[in-house]
Design an enzyme around this catalytic site. Structure first.
Site, PDB file in Angstrom:
ATOM      1  N   HIS A 305       0.758  -1.244  -0.067  1.00 12.52           N
ATOM      2  CA  HIS A 305      -0.031  -0.085  -0.085  1.00 12.52           C
ATOM      3  C   HIS A 305       0.994   1.360  -0.054  1.00 12.52           C
ATOM      4  CE1 HIS A 305      -3.410   2.819   1.055  1.00 12.52           C
ATOM      5  NE2 HIS A 305      -4.095   1.714   0.624  1.00 12.52           N
ATOM      6  N   ASP A 362      -7.822  -5.380  -0.036  1.00 13.52           N
ATOM      7  CA  ASP A 362      -8.599  -6.258  -1.016  1.00 13.52           C
ATOM      8  C   ASP A 362      -7.946  -7.663  -0.907  1.00 13.52           C
ATOM      9  OD1 ASP A 362      -7.752  -3.344  -3.072  1.00 13.52           O
ATOM     10  OD2 ASP A 362      -9.522  -4.070  -2.517  1.00 13.52           O
TER      11      ASP A 362
HETATM   12  C1  SDX Z   1      -6.167  -0.012  -2.823  1.00 12.20           C
HETATM   13  O1  SDX Z   1      -4.507   4.583  -2.267  1.00 12.20           O
HETATM   14  C2  SDX Z   1      -5.544   3.886  -1.488  1.00 12.20           C
HETATM   15  O2  SDX Z   1      -6.019   4.272  -0.438  1.00 12.20           O
HETATM   16  C3  SDX Z   1      -6.013   2.852  -2.284  1.00 12.20           C
HETATM   17  C4  SDX Z   1      -6.894   1.822  -1.451  1.00 12.20           C
HETATM   18  C5  SDX Z   1      -8.225   2.609  -1.318  1.00 12.20           C
HETATM   19  O3  SDX Z   1      -9.141   2.254  -0.342  1.00 12.20           O
HETATM   20  O4  SDX Z   1      -8.581   3.620  -1.865  1.00 12.20           O
HETATM   21  O5  SDX Z   1      -6.307   1.513  -0.286  1.00 12.20           O
HETATM   22  C6  SDX Z   1      -7.352   0.637  -2.211  1.00 12.20           C
HETATM   23  O6  SDX Z   1      -6.111   0.217  -4.158  1.00 12.20           O
HETATM   24  C7  SDX Z   1      -5.118  -0.945  -2.183  1.00 12.20           C
HETATM   25  C8  SDX Z   1      -4.179  -1.430  -2.959  1.00 12.20           C
HETATM   26  C9  SDX Z   1      -4.526  -2.383  -3.999  1.00 12.20           C
HETATM   27  N1  SDX Z   1      -3.661  -2.857  -4.710  1.00 12.20           N
HETATM   28  C10 SDX Z   1      -2.952  -4.015  -4.834  1.00 12.20           C
HETATM   29  O7  SDX Z   1      -3.153  -5.034  -3.830  1.00 12.20           O
HETATM   30  C11 SDX Z   1      -1.767  -4.382  -6.061  1.00 12.20           C
HETATM   31  C12 SDX Z   1      -0.751  -4.924  -5.439  1.00 12.20           C
HETATM   32  N2  SDX Z   1      -0.018  -3.796  -4.792  1.00 12.20           N
HETATM   33  C13 SDX Z   1       1.067  -2.807  -5.345  1.00 12.20           C
HETATM   34  O8  SDX Z   1       0.855  -2.912  -6.909  1.00 12.20           O
HETATM   35  C14 SDX Z   1       1.559  -1.711  -4.666  1.00 12.20           C
HETATM   36  O9  SDX Z   1       1.641  -2.216  -3.549  1.00 12.20           O
HETATM   37  C15 SDX Z   1       0.646  -0.524  -4.590  1.00 12.20           C
HETATM   38  C16 SDX Z   1       0.072   0.247  -6.141  1.00 12.20           C
HETATM   39  C17 SDX Z   1      -0.581  -0.764  -3.862  1.00 12.20           C
HETATM   40  C18 SDX Z   1       1.350   0.650  -3.966  1.00 12.20           C
HETATM   41  O10 SDX Z   1       2.492   0.794  -4.731  1.00 12.20           O
HETATM   42  P1  SDX Z   1       3.249   1.990  -4.385  1.00 12.20           P
HETATM   43  O11 SDX Z   1       3.214   2.754  -3.058  1.00 12.20           O
HETATM   44  O12 SDX Z   1       3.721   2.613  -5.676  1.00 12.20           O
HETATM   45  O13 SDX Z   1       4.737   1.113  -3.807  1.00 12.20           O
HETATM   46  P2  SDX Z   1       5.727   0.627  -5.064  1.00 12.20           P
HETATM   47  O14 SDX Z   1       5.054   0.063  -6.397  1.00 12.20           O
HETATM   48  O15 SDX Z   1       6.840   1.792  -5.354  1.00 12.20           O
HETATM   49  O16 SDX Z   1       6.523  -0.462  -4.106  1.00 12.20           O
HETATM   50  C19 SDX Z   1       7.600  -0.275  -3.420  1.00 12.20           C
HETATM   51  C20 SDX Z   1       8.472  -1.524  -3.326  1.00 12.20           C
HETATM   52  C21 SDX Z   1       8.843  -1.846  -4.987  1.00 12.20           C
HETATM   53  O17 SDX Z   1      10.045  -2.531  -4.687  1.00 12.20           O
HETATM   54  P3  SDX Z   1      11.247  -1.667  -5.074  1.00 12.20           P
HETATM   55  O18 SDX Z   1      11.190  -1.183  -6.650  1.00 12.20           O
HETATM   56  O19 SDX Z   1      11.365  -0.555  -3.995  1.00 12.20           O
HETATM   57  O20 SDX Z   1      12.510  -2.600  -5.064  1.00 12.20           O
HETATM   58  O21 SDX Z   1       7.666  -2.693  -3.105  1.00 12.20           O
HETATM   59  C22 SDX Z   1       7.510  -3.504  -4.018  1.00 12.20           C
HETATM   60  C23 SDX Z   1       7.721  -3.014  -5.337  1.00 12.20           C
HETATM   61  O22 SDX Z   1       8.241  -3.854  -6.257  1.00 12.20           O
HETATM   62  N3  SDX Z   1       6.103  -3.870  -4.094  1.00 12.20           N
HETATM   63  C24 SDX Z   1       5.568  -5.263  -4.132  1.00 12.20           C
HETATM   64  C25 SDX Z   1       4.244  -5.148  -3.874  1.00 12.20           C
HETATM   65  N4  SDX Z   1       3.711  -4.003  -3.607  1.00 12.20           N
HETATM   66  C26 SDX Z   1       5.074  -3.243  -3.660  1.00 12.20           C
HETATM   67  N5  SDX Z   1       6.231  -6.596  -4.429  1.00 12.20           N
HETATM   68  C27 SDX Z   1       5.759  -7.498  -4.405  1.00 12.20           C
HETATM   69  N6  SDX Z   1       4.188  -7.487  -4.217  1.00 12.20           N
HETATM   70  C28 SDX Z   1       3.562  -6.336  -4.077  1.00 12.20           C
HETATM   71  N7  SDX Z   1       2.081  -6.570  -3.815  1.00 12.20           N
END
Ligand code: SDX
Length: 429
Positions: A305, A362
Site C-alpha cells: 500500500h 483487497d
Molecule cells: C487500494 O490509495 C489507497 O488508499 C487505495 C485503497 C483505497 O481504499 O482507496 O487502499 C485501495 O488500491 C489498495 C491497494 C490494492 N492494490 C494491490 O493490492 C496491488 C498490489 N500492490 C502494489 O501494486 C503496490 O503495493 C501498490 C500499488 C498498492 C502501492 O504501490 P507503491 O506505493 O507505488 O509502491 P511501489 O510500487 O513503489 O512498491 C515499493 C516496493 C517496490 O520494490 P522496489 O522497486 O522498491 O524494489 O515494494 C514492492 C515494489 O516492487 N512491492 C511489491 C508489492 N507492492 C509493492 N512487491 C511484491 N508484491 C507487491 N504487492
C-alpha cells in the site's frame, strides 16, 4: 504557530509557511514556489504531496490507523451501519436517531433509475465487465438528472449525492442480472440499503427473496470498510474532474474508471484470481519468489500500500469477517487457507518485512464475496458501490473549499527543443 520552512535554491533562500493539521504531517505551502524560484517541485505519484485540505478521513500508515471524521474504522465496522457511516462522511458527525431515519428514507426514495436507463445495458455484450457497464451508465445519469447538475447550488449537489449513493446498488445489481440473463428487479424500499441490494442481485421475480441476516451484516460491514480512504487515486480523479466544474455524475464515472485498475480497486478481483491460481499452499513459495523477482512483473495482489506501512486496519476486520461468514454459512474454501498461509509466509519474509508490505483491504475481501455468491468480475463494482459515498463526500468538500481551483499540474519537460518543420521530401529514411 509553526515555524516557517526555509527552502534554499541556488544562492537564494525563501521562507514558506508551514501549515499544521489537527493530526498527522504538517505541510509546506509552496503555492508561490514557482513564482519565487522559476522552478517546479517534482513528485510523480504524489508520494510527498498534499493536494488539498480535508476533514473527512485520516490515515496513519505507520500505525495502521484509519479514522472517518475521527471515528476508528474497526469501531465503525463493528458498531455502525453503512447508512450511518454515509451520513457521517457526508455531514461530519454521527446522526441522531431521527437524522438517520430521515437520511435513510431520503436515500430509499432515490433507489430507482430512469426506466430508459435499462436500455443502455442492452447495448453491452452479456460478458461485458461490470466496471465497463458502470463507467457508461453512471456517466449517462447526467443526461437524466439535469435538475441536479448545477454544482454551484448546494441543494442540487446534495440531491445529486443522494441520487448517486441510492442508485449505485440498483445499477450494480442490474449489471449482474444482465450478465446472467435474468430480469432486472426493482428496488424494494421496505428492505435495508444492503438488503435491497442483495435482493436486486440474487432475487428473481419467480419467488420471494429472503434476505439472509448473516450475509446482510457481512455485506454492510464490507461496504463500511470500502467507503472512503483519503486522497487515493480514484478519489483524486473525482476531485480533479470536479475541479473543472464537471457535473457530479461525470466525476463519479471518472472515479469508477480509475478504481478499475488492478493496482487500485481492481486488486480484489486480481487477488482472488491469484489465490485460485496458487491453488495449494505447497505452491506459495513459487509465487513469493516471483513477487520478489525484479525481472518478473508479478506482484502479490492484495499486498502492499502507498500509505500503510503496517497492517491495513480494514484487512484485519476483513480477515475476521471471512472466518465468521464462512463458518456461519458452513462453507470451507481452500482459498482462505491459501490466503492465510500466504500472509504468514510473506510477513516472515525479509523482502516483505524490509519493504513493509502487508495485506491490504483487497486481500481477503474476495474470499467473502465469493462465499456470498458474487462472480469475481463483480468485486470491483462492489468496491465502487461502497466508495461512491466517499467520492461524493470528497467532491462536496472540494467544491465548498474556498482555496480550490482547477487542478493543473506542471511537468519536467525532457522532449525536443524548438526545431523547424521539414517537408516529407527532405526527410531521411
Ligand atoms: C487500494 O490509495 C489507497 O488508499 C487505495 C485503497 C483505497 O481504499 O482507496 O487502499 C485501495 O488500491 C489498495 C491497494 C490494492 N492494490 C494491490 O493490492 C496491488 C498490489 N500492490 C502494489 O501494486 C503496490 O503495493 C501498490 C500499488 C498498492 C502501492 O504501490 P507503491 O506505493 O507505488 O509502491 P511501489 O510500487 O513503489 O512498491 C515499493 C516496493 C517496490 O520494490 P522496489 O522497486 O522498491 O524494489 O515494494 C514492492 C515494489 O516492487 N512491492 C511489491 C508489492 N507492492 C509493492 N512487491 C511484491 N508484491 C507487491 N504487492
Amino acid at each position: 504557530m509553526t515555524e516557517p520552512t526555509t527552502i534554499k535554491t541556488g544562492s537564494s533562500e525563501k521562507a514558506y509557511t508551514t501549515l499544521p493539521g489537527t493530526v498527522g504531517p504538517e505541510v509546506v505551502d509552496i503555492r508561490k514556489f514557482y513564482a519565487d524560484t522559476g522552478m517546479f517541485t517534482y513528485d510523480p505519484g504524489f508520494t510527498s504531496t498534499a493536494s488539498c485540505q480535508s476533514a473527512i478521513t485520516y490515515i496513519d500508515g505507520d500505525a495502521g490507523i484509519l479514522l472517518h471524521r475521527g471515528y476508528p474504522i474497526d469501531q465503525l465496522a463493528e458498531q455502525s451501519s453503512f447508512m450511518e457511516v454515509s451520513y457521517l462522511l457526508l455531514h461530519g458527525d454521527l446522526p441522531s436517531a431521527t437524522e438517520l431515519k430521515d437520511f435513510s428514507w431520503t436515500i430509499s426514495r432515490h433507489t430507482m433509475v430512469h426506466e430508459q436507463l435499462s436500455t443502455f445495458y442492452r447495448g453491452f455484450r452479456r460478458d461485458a465487465h461490470p466496471m465497463a457497464i458502470l463507467c457508461g451508465v453512471v456517466g449517462a445519469l447526467s443526461s437524466f438528472y439535469h435538475d441536479s447538475t448545477d454544482i454551484t447550488d448546494p441543494k442540487q449537489r446534495m440531491i445529486a449525492s443522494h441520487r448517486l449513493i441510492a442508485k449505485m446498488p440498483t445499477l450494480v445489481a442490474m449489471a449482474h442480472k444482465y450478465s446472467v440473463g435474468q430480469p432486472f428487479l426493482y428496488p424494494q424500499n421496505d428492505l435495508s440499503y444492503t438488503g435491497n441490494f442483495l435482493r436486486m442481485t440474487f432475487g428473481v421475480p419467480a419467488e420471494p427473496y429472503e434476505v439472509n441476516p448473516i450475509i446482510e451484516a457481512a455485506m454492510d460491514k464490507i461496504f463500511i470498510l470500502h467507503a472512503d480512504h483519503e486522497q487515493n487515486a480514484s478519489t483524486s480523479t473525482v476531485r480533479l474532474a470536479g475541479s473543472s466544474g464537471a457535473n457530479p455524475f461525470a466525476c463519479m464515472a471518472a472515479g469508477i474508471a480509475c478504481l478499475w485498475g488492478p493496482a487500485h480497486g481492481g486488486a480484489n478481483e486480481a487477488a482472488l484470481n491469484m489465490l485460485r491460481e496458487i491453488g495449494d499452499v505447497k505452491r506459495i513459495p513459487e509465487y513469493i519468489a516471483r513477487a520478489k523477482d525484479k525481472n518478473d512483473p508479478f506482484r502479490l495482489m492484495g499486498f502492499g500500500h502507498r500509505v500503510y506501512k503496517n497492517f491495513d486496519p480494514r484487512a484485519k476486520v476483513m480477515k475476521a469477517t471471512a472466518d465468521e461468514v464462512l463458518k456461519e454459512l458452513n462453507i470451507t474454501d481452500p482459498v482462505l487457507d491459501v490466503a492465510k498461509e500466504l500472509e504468514h509466509i510473506a510477513l516472515n519474509d525479509p523482502y516483505f518485512i524490509e519493504k513493509k508490505l502487508y495485506p491490504n483491504v483487497d486481500f481477503y475481501s474476495g474470499v467473502i464475496l465469493n462465499a456470498i455468491g458474487f462472480p469475481t468480475e463483480m468485486f470491483t463494482a462492489l468496491f465502487a458501490l461502497a466508495r461512491t459515498v466517499g467520492w461524493v463526500a470528497q467532491w462536496n468538500e472540494m467544491i465548498s473549499d474556498p482555496e480550490q481551483k482547477i487542478g493543473r499540474p506542471r511537468q519536467l519537460y525532457v522532449g525536443q527543443t524548438a526545431r523547424d518543420y521539414m517537408p516529407v521530401s527532405s526527410r531521411i529514411g
